[in-house]
Design an enzyme around this catalytic site. Structure first.
Site, PDB file in Angstrom:
ATOM      1  N   ALA A 250       7.890  54.410  51.738  1.00  0.00           N
ATOM      2  CA  ALA A 250       7.076  53.380  52.412  1.00  0.00           C
ATOM      3  C   ALA A 250       6.600  52.256  51.499  1.00  0.00           C
ATOM      4  CB  ALA A 250       5.879  53.982  53.158  1.00  0.00           C
ATOM      5  N   ALA A 251       7.049  52.244  50.227  1.00  0.00           N
ATOM      6  CA  ALA A 251       6.638  51.124  49.349  1.00  0.00           C
ATOM      7  C   ALA A 251       7.100  49.800  49.973  1.00  0.00           C
ATOM      8  CB  ALA A 251       7.214  51.289  47.954  1.00  0.00           C
ATOM      9  N   GLY A 252       8.326  49.795  50.506  1.00  0.00           N
ATOM     10  CA  GLY A 252       8.838  48.580  51.151  1.00  0.00           C
ATOM     11  C   GLY A 252       8.039  48.227  52.398  1.00  0.00           C
ATOM     12  N   ASP A 253       7.632  49.242  53.136  1.00  0.00           N
ATOM     13  CA  ASP A 253       6.855  48.993  54.367  1.00  0.00           C
ATOM     14  C   ASP A 253       5.496  48.405  54.028  1.00  0.00           C
ATOM     15  OD1 ASP A 253       8.975  50.216  55.669  1.00  0.00           O
ATOM     16  OD2 ASP A 253       8.024  52.184  55.603  1.00  0.00           O
TER      17      ASP A 253
HETATM   18  O1  RIB Z   1      10.211  53.640  55.018  1.00  0.00           O
HETATM   19  C1  RIB Z   1       9.747  54.962  55.041  1.00  0.00           C
HETATM   20  C2  RIB Z   1       9.866  55.538  56.405  1.00  0.00           C
HETATM   21  O2  RIB Z   1      11.234  55.663  56.746  1.00  0.00           O
HETATM   22  C3  RIB Z   1       9.298  56.930  56.536  1.00  0.00           C
HETATM   23  O3  RIB Z   1       7.929  56.933  56.877  1.00  0.00           O
HETATM   24  C4  RIB Z   1      10.190  57.581  57.578  1.00  0.00           C
HETATM   25  O4  RIB Z   1       9.539  57.891  58.757  1.00  0.00           O
HETATM   26  C5  RIB Z   1      11.341  56.604  57.794  1.00  0.00           C
HETATM   27  O5  RIB Z   1      11.197  55.903  58.951  1.00  0.00           O
END
Ligand code: RIB
Length: 305
Positions: A250-253
């Site tokens: 999730a670093a990118g998110d």
């Molecule tokens: O980018 C990370 C995410 O990718 C995770 O939380 C997982 O659920 C997938 O969707």
């Protein structure tokens, strides 16, 4: 009230096993530790944007099950508007199985469930929320025709669209024509352009190819190195921050959700990317997707501002 951010995307429950190293095919590793966390690229971006100070609406689908209810409760706790989070009677909530190695690197498999049913008509029903947004942000864990519809609804009304093309897939010129800011990582930039991205020079070449298709700004995220910003007349690397990596999930998110808030607030591209780099670095120091998204206070403290 913060700036209005609408996120269209996926919500998953992540089942995480922390292991000495990510297993290779055929390998069994004993001795891992198991945990669950809220995840899904769309939901992670929504939570990151809300904690960074955005006024966030999330448009997505969950199942009518325990995971879906828990995900929705989590959004509400983070102050996210859930009016357009639909409960799907026919499909389970999305689930991701994640291995995280001691070095923080991961491997992920997703069972999309209800995310795969998010339809163009679902985003049409949420058009009013999209019209009133400062920024619409999306990723690629929900159907492409839905992304395309939301992007068209937004860009037709002058709402800026940020597309994080993850997980990577080919995108039509029509989808790209609605996107103001595209944020691929190195492998996604390569898949979109056919140009191998190993260096800043390669990232620049790949971004130029995307800009030639009409995108205003391409930001190639390059892990700990930072993020390379490319527009029609400038190229600049904004350095990342060195931290002890626990989990890169999730670093990118977190980068994208935080970037959306900073852009909507009118920060310069460079300042917005620095803010998002700081948030992404902080997220890598904690296990789990949404549990690792920092608050605005944490980001500002980290930046010493
Ligand atoms: O980018 C990370 C995410 O990718 C995770 O939380 C997982 O659920 C997938 O969707």
């Amino acid at each position: 009230m913060g700036k209005r951010i609408v996120v269209v995307g996926s919500s998953n429950t992540d089942m995480i096993i922390k292991v000495p190293h990510v297993p290779v095919p055929g390998e069994t590793i004993i001795g891992g530790t198991f945990s669950t966390a809220a995840g899904g690229k769309g939901a992670n971006q929504a939570v990151a944007a809300a904690r960074a100070g955005g006024d966030v609406t999330f448009i997505g689908r969950v199942g009518e099950d325990m995971f879906g209810r828990k995900a929705k409760d989590g959004f509400v706790k983070d102050g996210i508007n859930v009016d357009y989070v639909l409960s799907d009677k026919d499909a389970p909530s999305g689930v991701a199985l994640i291995f995280v190695g001691e070095d923080g690197e991961n491997s992920i498999a997703v069972a999309s469930g209800a995310n795969a049913s998010l339809s163009p008509s679902d985003v049409e029903s949420a058009a009013d929320a999209i019209f009133s947004a400062d920024i619409l942000i999306m990723q690629l864990e929900t159907p492409l025709e839905t992304i395309q519809k939301a992007a068209a609804i937004a860009s037709d009304k002058g709402v800026k669209v940020i597309l994080n093309p993850a997980p990577a897939c080919q995108l039509s010129d029509d989808i790209l024509s609605h996107v103001a800011i595209l944020t691929p990582n190195e492998s996604e930039a390569e898949l979109l352009t056919g140009i191998k991205v190993k260096s800043e020079k390669d990232a620049g070449a790949a971004a130029d190819a995307l800009i030639a298709k009409g995108i205003e700004t391409v930001i190639v995220t390059m892990g700990a190195k930072g993020a390379f910003i490319v527009t029609a007349d400038s190229k600049e690397l904004v350095a990342g921050f060195t931290v002890k990596a626990v989990d890169a999930t999730a670093a990118g998110d977190v980068f994208n959700g935080t970037l959306a808030v900073a852009m909507a607030e009118g920060k310069s591209l460079k300042e917005a990317v620095k803010f998002a780099n700081a948030a992404a670095a902080l997220s890598v120091t904690k296990l789990g997707a949404q549990p690792s998204a920092p608050t605005r206070q944490e980001i500002e403290k980290f930046l010493g501002s």
